[in-house]
Design a protein around this motif. Structure first.
Motif, short mmCIF file in Angstrom:
data_model
loop_
_atom_site.label_atom_id
_atom_site.label_comp_id
_atom_site.label_asym_id
_atom_site.label_seq_id
_atom_site.Cartn_x
_atom_site.Cartn_y
_atom_site.Cartn_z
N ALA A 11 43.64 38.41 47.68
CA ALA A 11 44.07 39.13 46.48
C ALA A 11 42.98 39.08 45.41
N ALA A 12 42.32 37.91 45.26
CA ALA A 12 41.26 37.79 44.27
C ALA A 12 40.09 38.71 44.59
N LEU A 13 39.74 38.81 45.87
CA LEU A 13 38.65 39.70 46.29
C LEU A 13 39.01 41.16 46.02
N PHE A 14 40.27 41.49 46.26
CA PHE A 14 40.70 42.87 45.98
C PHE A 14 40.57 43.19 44.49
N TYR A 15 41.00 42.27 43.65
CA TYR A 15 40.91 42.49 42.21
C TYR A 15 39.47 42.62 41.76
N ILE A 16 38.58 41.81 42.34
CA ILE A 16 37.16 41.89 41.99
C ILE A 16 36.59 43.25 42.39
N LEU A 17 37.00 43.75 43.57
CA LEU A 17 36.55 45.05 44.03
C LEU A 17 36.99 46.16 43.08
N ILE A 18 38.26 46.13 42.69
CA ILE A 18 38.79 47.15 41.79
C ILE A 18 38.12 47.07 40.42
N LEU A 19 37.95 45.85 39.94
CA LEU A 19 37.33 45.67 38.63
C LEU A 19 35.88 46.13 38.66
N GLY A 20 35.18 45.84 39.76
CA GLY A 20 33.80 46.28 39.89
C GLY A 20 33.70 47.80 39.91
N THR A 21 34.62 48.45 40.61
CA THR A 21 34.65 49.91 40.63
C THR A 21 34.92 50.47 39.25
N GLY A 22 35.82 49.81 38.53
CA GLY A 22 36.13 50.24 37.17
C GLY A 22 34.92 50.14 36.25
N VAL A 23 34.14 49.07 36.40
CA VAL A 23 32.93 48.89 35.59
C VAL A 23 31.90 49.97 35.93
N TRP A 24 31.73 50.26 37.24
CA TRP A 24 30.80 51.31 37.64
C TRP A 24 31.23 52.67 37.08
N ALA A 25 32.54 52.96 37.13
CA ALA A 25 33.05 54.22 36.60
C ALA A 25 32.88 54.28 35.08
N ALA A 26 32.97 53.13 34.42
CA ALA A 26 32.77 53.10 32.97
C ALA A 26 31.35 53.52 32.61
N ARG A 27 30.37 53.10 33.43
CA ARG A 27 28.99 53.53 33.19
C ARG A 27 28.85 55.04 33.37
N LYS A 28 29.55 55.56 34.36
CA LYS A 28 29.55 57.02 34.58
C LYS A 28 30.16 57.73 33.37
N SER A 29 31.21 57.12 32.82
CA SER A 29 31.86 57.69 31.64
C SER A 29 30.91 57.73 30.45
N ARG A 30 30.11 56.68 30.29
CA ARG A 30 29.16 56.65 29.17
C ARG A 30 28.10 57.76 29.34
N LYS A 31 27.63 57.95 30.57
CA LYS A 31 26.65 59.02 30.81
C LYS A 31 27.25 60.39 30.51
N ALA A 32 28.50 60.60 30.97
CA ALA A 32 29.17 61.87 30.72
C ALA A 32 29.37 62.09 29.22
N GLU A 33 29.62 61.02 28.51
CA GLU A 33 29.83 61.11 27.07
C GLU A 33 28.55 61.57 26.36
N ARG A 34 27.42 61.05 26.81
CA ARG A 34 26.15 61.44 26.19
C ARG A 34 25.79 62.90 26.49
N LYS A 35 26.17 63.37 27.66
CA LYS A 35 25.85 64.74 28.05
C LYS A 35 26.86 65.76 27.52
N SER A 36 28.04 65.30 27.20
CA SER A 36 29.12 66.20 26.83
C SER A 36 28.88 66.84 25.47
N HIS A 37 29.31 68.11 25.37
CA HIS A 37 29.25 68.82 24.09
C HIS A 37 30.56 68.64 23.33
#
Length: 559
Positions: A11-37
């Motif tokens: 269960a701990a490994l699963f949570y780490i995987l999900i949290l890691g994916t969330g952090v990666w997606a957050a970086r994608k969100s920041r990039k989209a924010e900078r490009k967005s009009h």
């Protein structure tokens, strides 16, 4: 039973995987924010309206395949007085997606609304739309509770962890990655979660079906073996109630903000519609494993298992039937994988409900009512605080009930009886105005309370035909929710028409026209006339739109 160390590690490994994916997606969100009009808030809440078809299908389906879905279906199938006939949630949700794709996705996406409540804000103004937001917020909070309850119950049974720890740890993980990346984190974690749900549940099924203490489910489907047939029966006096439940989930689900958040974030109107149709097929497939789990539970002699001498429903533990079945019918490593499926389902729905409630509060209440001049920086803090508050409240509610089915049905009830008729009227009936919506809201809420609800201890005051007294409690056999929904819709349309007639024919003075139906200029808190020419043209349009049609339905700068 001792603490299941391998299960805790998994269960701990699963949570780490999900949290890691969330952090990666957050970086994608920041990039989209900078490009967005556009503005920052729209990037957080709607992924900059750039969610493609594949990701959209994953996130739409994963949002609805939550802990309440998986545990609720298994609970209904295995309960003797219910059965499969009362567990058609996968089909009902498929119907909801198809209806949403046909009628709701295109107009909502074309108008570029930010939330489901925007058309109300445009047409009715601040005060009334603020009141209409409350049921939508309640639905999302109940959804958070429902999904968390499913995960907490599963982990308590299989890992032997206290429910308190299971619920709060799971809630914290979902809150953290939702805070980090908004819709991007939610959508991309949904891909992992839905994949895990699909493979994990199907991996458990062969072990359940081949268990030596389990009879052939094809035979027990129609024959009384250890309990009533798990297919269930539909008595004549329960037909109306069955239809009521079907319509409640089939139509009421269209008025969930979580549904519209997925269509509004799509890259185009066509993508939004295709997402709905594809998700309708996928969710029906994902409904098969929990049905089979419930069927196995109903086809087993529990006396021969380590569980004990009575079946779960006889001990009042029917809501735990899925984790109990995994625990006692599969090898330890398989039951741990089953936990992953439930955990993934819970996370995929909880984060969506958190973001849904946050969208409504931040956009329709804080920005448009409380602080119309709020900056993007301030709105970011509002979003963060709202996510945390909704998560805490939803998690706390799980300690007051042990049935995911009750919370699930209660949330759908509110959505169907109060929000659905309001949404239909504001989108598809030009005659609708604030007066009809106000009277319809009050009438619908009053009628629903008077009709009673045994699930929450609300007594019956208004008796519909077929209402009977059973064990000292009045039971409604009529379709009370559909009756209430229909009354609300009719009330909205009738009183809207009456208001138009009375003001447009001088039966009431114009100074009493709070919602401006005589002119029918929609009241929007952010509507600004850009130039004198448009202002002059609006006088002409006022007389061309005498039935409350929103002249500019698109929110150009809603935030």
């Amino acid at each position: 039973m001792a603490l299941n160390i391998p299960g805790v590690v998994a269960a701990a490994l699963f949570y780490i995987l999900i949290l890691g994916t969330g952090v990666w997606a957050a970086r994608k969100s920041r990039k989209a924010e900078r490009k967005s009009h556009g503005n920052r808030t729209e990037v957080v809440l709607l992924g900059d309206r750039n969610i493609g078809l594949v990701v959209g299908i994953f996130t739409m389906t994963a949002t609805w395949v939550g802990g309440g879905f998986i545990l609720g279906v298994a609970e209904a199938v295995s309960t003797p007085n219910m059965g499969l006939i009362w567990a058609l949630m996968p089909i009902q949700y498929s119907v909801a997606f198809i209806i949403g794709g046909l009628f709701f996705a295109k107009p909502m996406r074309d108008n570029k609304y930010i939330t489901m409540m925007d058309p109300f804000q445009i047409k009715y103004g601040k005060v009334l739309s603020g009141a209409l937001v409350l049921p939508a917020l309640l639905v999302d909070v109940l959804w958070v509770s429902c999904t968390l309850l499913g995960l907490g119950a599963t982990m308590t049974v299989i890992l032997d962890l206290p429910y308190l720890y299971c619920a709060w740890i799971s809630s914290a993980v979902a809150i953290i990655y939702t805070l980090l990346g908004g819709l991007y984190s939610v959508a991309y974690t949904d891909i992992i979660q839905l994949s895990l749900i699909f493979f994990s549940l199907w991996l458990c099924i062969p072990f359940l079906l081949l268990h030596p203490n389990t009879s052939n489910i094809a035979q027990t489907a129609f024959n009384h073996t250890y309990q009533q047939p798990w297919v269930g029966t539909l008595e004549q006096d329960m037909v109306w109630k069955w239809m009521d439940d079907f319509l409640m989930l089939g139509l009421g689900s269209v008025s969930f903000q979580t549904f519209h958040q997925r269509t509004l974030s799509a890259s185009s109107s066509v993508t939004a519609q295709l997402t709905c149709y594809a998700a309708a097929f996928v969710i029906a497939i994902l409904g098969i494993p929990p049905v089979l789990v419930g069927a196995v539970a109903a086809s087993t002699d529990w006396n021969l298992t380590q569980y004990g001498s009575q079946a779960p429903y006889m001990r009042g533990e029917q809501s735990l039937v899925l984790p109990l079945t995994l625990q006692y019918f599969t090898p330890p490593y398989i039951s741990i994988i089953g936990i992953g499926a439930v955990a993934a389902a819970v996370m995929s729905s909880m984060d969506s409900a958190l973001l849904s409630a946050t969208s409504i509060f931040s956009s329709n209440i804080y920005k448009n009512i409380l602080r119309t001049q709020a900056s993007n920086y301030e709105m970011q803090w509002v979003i963060w605080i709202t996510v945390v508050v909704v998560g805490l409240v939803g998690t706390s509610l799980t300690f007051y009930t042990n049935s995911t089915l009750v919370l699930w049905i209660l949330g759908a009830d509110v959505s169907y009886t109060l929000i659905f008729p309001q949404l239909v009227s504001v989108l598809f009936f030009k005659v609708t105005n604030g007066y009809g919506a106000t009277v319809g809201y009050i009438a619908g809420l009053t009628i629903r309370i008077l009709l009673g609800e045994n699930a929450v201890g609300l007594p019956v005051v208004l008796y519909l035909p077929g209402c009977t007294l059973e064990d000292g409690v009045y039971i409604q056999k009529s379709p009370v929710r559909t009756f209430c929904m229909f009354c609300t819709l009719v009330t909205i349309l009738v009183f809207s028409m009456l208001a138009l007639i009375m003001f447009n024919h001088g039966l009431l003075p114009e100074r009493w026209d709070f919602f401006k139906v005589k002119c029918n200029v929609p009241v929007s808190p952010d509507t600004v006339t850009e130039n004198p020419k448009e202002e002059a043209e609006s006088e002409v349009e006022c007389h061309e739109n005498r039935h409350g049609v929103a002249l500019q339905p698109m929110l150009q700068n809603a935030l």
